[in-house]
Design a protein around this motif. Structure first.
Motif, PDB file in Angstrom:
ATOM      1  N   GLY A 214       0.809  -1.207   0.000  1.00 31.96           N
ATOM      2  CA  GLY A 214       0.000   0.000   0.000  1.00 31.96           C
ATOM      3  C   GLY A 214       0.845   1.262   0.000  1.00 31.96           C
ATOM      4  N   ILE A 215       0.264   2.346  -0.470  1.00 28.24           N
ATOM      5  CA  ILE A 215       0.929   3.649  -0.491  1.00 28.24           C
ATOM      6  C   ILE A 215       0.633   4.353   0.829  1.00 28.24           C
ATOM      7  CG2 ILE A 215       1.014   5.897  -1.637  1.00 28.24           C
ATOM      8  CD1 ILE A 215       0.139   4.471  -4.209  1.00 28.24           C
ATOM      9  N   ARG A 216       1.667   4.719   1.545  1.00 31.96           N
ATOM     10  CA  ARG A 216       1.499   5.337   2.861  1.00 31.96           C
ATOM     11  C   ARG A 216       1.366   6.854   2.689  1.00 31.96           C
ATOM     12  NH1 ARG A 216       2.208   1.760   6.779  1.00 31.96           N
ATOM     13  NH2 ARG A 216       2.677   3.268   8.414  1.00 31.96           N
ATOM     14  N   VAL A 217       0.220   7.362   3.127  1.00 29.11           N
ATOM     15  CA  VAL A 217      -0.110   8.784   2.962  1.00 29.11           C
ATOM     16  C   VAL A 217      -0.207   9.420   4.341  1.00 29.11           C
ATOM     17  CG1 VAL A 217      -1.737  10.453   2.013  1.00 29.11           C
ATOM     18  CG2 VAL A 217      -1.410   8.238   0.872  1.00 29.11           C
ATOM     19  N   GLN A 262      -6.120   0.351  -5.900  1.00 29.92           N
ATOM     20  CA  GLN A 262      -4.826   0.486  -5.247  1.00 29.92           C
ATOM     21  C   GLN A 262      -5.046   0.774  -3.767  1.00 29.92           C
ATOM     22  OE1 GLN A 262      -1.402   0.285  -6.125  1.00 29.92           O
ATOM     23  NE2 GLN A 262      -1.234   0.557  -3.919  1.00 29.92           N
ATOM     24  N   PHE A 264      -4.268   2.416  -0.326  1.00 33.32           N
ATOM     25  CA  PHE A 264      -3.633   3.561   0.317  1.00 33.32           C
ATOM     26  C   PHE A 264      -3.784   3.389   1.830  1.00 33.32           C
ATOM     27  CE2 PHE A 264      -4.335   5.050  -3.888  1.00 33.32           C
ATOM     28  CZ  PHE A 264      -3.408   6.060  -4.140  1.00 33.32           C
ATOM     29  N   LEU A 266      -3.805   5.604   4.973  1.00 34.72           N
ATOM     30  CA  LEU A 266      -3.839   6.979   5.480  1.00 34.72           C
ATOM     31  C   LEU A 266      -3.330   6.992   6.920  1.00 34.72           C
ATOM     32  CD1 LEU A 266      -7.350   8.106   4.178  1.00 34.72           C
ATOM     33  CD2 LEU A 266      -5.150   8.128   2.977  1.00 34.72           C
ATOM     34  N   ASP A 295       5.135   7.720   1.584  1.00 35.35           N
ATOM     35  CA  ASP A 295       5.238   7.839   0.123  1.00 35.35           C
ATOM     36  C   ASP A 295       4.624   9.154  -0.361  1.00 35.35           C
ATOM     37  OD1 ASP A 295       6.284   5.102  -0.350  1.00 35.35           O
ATOM     38  OD2 ASP A 295       4.346   4.497   0.438  1.00 35.35           O
ATOM     39  N   LEU A 351      -4.907  11.697  -5.585  1.00 41.31           N
ATOM     40  CA  LEU A 351      -4.209  10.571  -4.950  1.00 41.31           C
ATOM     41  C   LEU A 351      -4.174   9.361  -5.880  1.00 41.31           C
ATOM     42  CD1 LEU A 351      -5.581  10.755  -1.284  1.00 41.31           C
ATOM     43  CD2 LEU A 351      -3.247  11.276  -2.040  1.00 41.31           C
ATOM     44  N   GLY A 355      -0.933   7.480  -7.218  1.00 43.03           N
ATOM     45  CA  GLY A 355      -0.776   6.049  -6.981  1.00 43.03           C
ATOM     46  C   GLY A 355      -0.488   5.280  -8.249  1.00 43.03           C
TER      47      GLY A 355
END
Length: 430
Positions: A214-217, A262, A264, A266, A295, A351, A355
């Motif tokens: 996962g994309i860390r926001v 995807q 994410f 948060l 990220d 976002l 991503g």
């Protein structure tokens, strides 16, 4: 975990349920079906049977998968029965009386590995597939489980064998007239192509990791900048505590969000400020670390909150003006209001585009730390091969080490420690 045991497990999840699947594997499977299901059904054909020895415990579908053409490579069976806790407990008790034991976590998959049905890369793909929450994670995991990465590694290993054969020929038959002293031009091209292919795979590890983990926001900013309100609005749930009192968030809260398939993650963080509270100071320290490792960083500024200095970050930075319903802020990339909903869909779309850029188009097959370590080791060995071409023995040894790095990745050598760690994370019955 004892080799030769016959194992059983409830593979279909918690009870009660509409259907419960009980899975069996090992040498006693045929005998268990004879005793409990009135005989062994035709292979890979579902049969409706009464379940029980003498006393009928249930009625369900029974399937038999003979070795070696089964998931584990052993005789296997599945009992699809009613998902009654009492019924399943009674059936497992009868099976135990026939000599079967409950499986350990991941034991079915481990037997598949040990019997050559799956390699370590495919097993990891299976584990990722079981844990997949988003469409891109599913695509990535299924491709790995289906053997696409294994096929690529096998191709690289075949190329290494060809390269080693040319070197070994000069070691073993240097006195023969039909063995040239210099390597052919095609050998150099093969080595270069192999280096390029492995380097390209290595370059995709980070995008593969982003899909898998996962994309860390990080939502960051001063106290009362609207971090908790925004995370609640994006998640469409009252997950975070919202208060006018500064310092209410003191730990890193993670909230998963699926945007366009995807994942994410948060991160709701403590507001950054000077404080004498040790608990809040620890929350701020954790927030700064999360910001540095994120990220994407959403730096929140509100018209009614004093801004603070932005900390260092390696991720993409977006400045978000919050509380747009009460006024604007300077230098914002986007403006949002959790009260009116203004700008929220635009933020989600932004976002999603970020991503897509980070994860790439088709999800990368390499995504684990083990992948990176193996590919780095293989490239280093190939570089050493180039440097050692004046000494055939050293060059051959470097090529052997490159092959060993790839074999270690698929579990042909040095796999025991990785296996113990990997299978411990699997659920019972898989």
């Amino acid at each position: 975990m004892q080799a030769g045991d016959t194992i059983m497990a409830l593979s279909s999840g918690s009870l009660p349920a509409g259907v419960a699947v009980i899975r069996l594997s090992g040498p006693l499977v045929r005998g268990a079906l004879d005793a409990l299901a009135g005989g062994v059904p035709r292979p890979r054909v579902m049969s409706l049977r009464h379940i029980g020895q003498g006393q009928r415990l249930d009625q369900g579908l029974v399937a038999f998968f003979p070795a070696p053409n089964s998931f584990t490579g052993e005789d296997c069976a599945e009992l699809q029965v009613h998902g009654s806790p009492a019924g399943v407990k009674a059936i497992l008790s009868e099976l135990r009386s026939l000599g079967l034991r409950l499986a350990e976590a991941g034991e079915f998959s481990r037997r598949a590995f040990e019997n050559g049905k799956l390699d370590l890369v495919e097993i990891e793909g299976l584990g990722d597939l079981l844990n997949a929450d988003t469409e891109k994670q599913r695509q990535q995991a299924l491709a790995r489980y289906d053997g696409r990465l294994t096929d690529q590694i096998d191709h690289w290993r075949d190329t290494l064998l060809d390269l080693r054969a040319e070197i070994e020929a000069r070691l073993d038959f240097s006195d023969e007239g039909d063995v040239a002293e210099d390597l052919p031009e095609s050998w150099q091209r093969q080595l270069s192509d192999l280096e390029v292919a492995i380097a390209a795979a290595l370059a995709s590890v980070e995008s593969g990791r982003i899909v898998r983990e996962g994309i860390r926001v990080a939502l960051a900013g001063a106290p009362n900048a609207g971090k908790s309100s925004l995370i609640n609005a994006l998640a469409r749930s009252d997950i975070a505590i919202v208060s006018d009192e500064a310092g209410t968030t003191r730990d890193v809260r993670e909230v998963p969000l699926d945007i366009g398939g995807q994942l994410f993650i948060l991160l709701d963080l403590a507001g950054l400020r000077e404080t004498e509270s040790r608990a809040e100071a620890e929350g701020i320290r954790r927030a700064e670390r999360a910001i540095n490792e994120a990220d994407i960083v959403l730096w929140l500024r509100a018209p009614d909150a004093e801004d603070v200095a932005q900390p260092e970050t390696r991720g993409r930075l977006l400045t978000i003006g919050t509380k747009a319903d009460i006024g604007p802020v300077k230098g914002q990339d986007l403006s949002v209001s959790t009260e009116t909903g203004q700008g929220l869909e635009t933020l989600i779309e932004r976002l999603g585009r970020l991503g897509d850029g980070m994860a790439g188009g088709e999800p990368a097959l390499v995504s684990h730390t083990r992948d990176r370590d193996a590919l780095v080791a293989a490239l280093e060995a190939l570089a050493e091969t180039r440097a050692a071409l004046g000494d055939w023995e050293l060059a051959a040894e470097s090529l052997r080490r490159a092959s060993a790095a790839l074999e270690r990745l698929i579990g042909r050598i040095d796999a025991e420690g990785v296996l113990d760690r990997l299978f411990s994370s699997f659920c019972i019955g898989k």
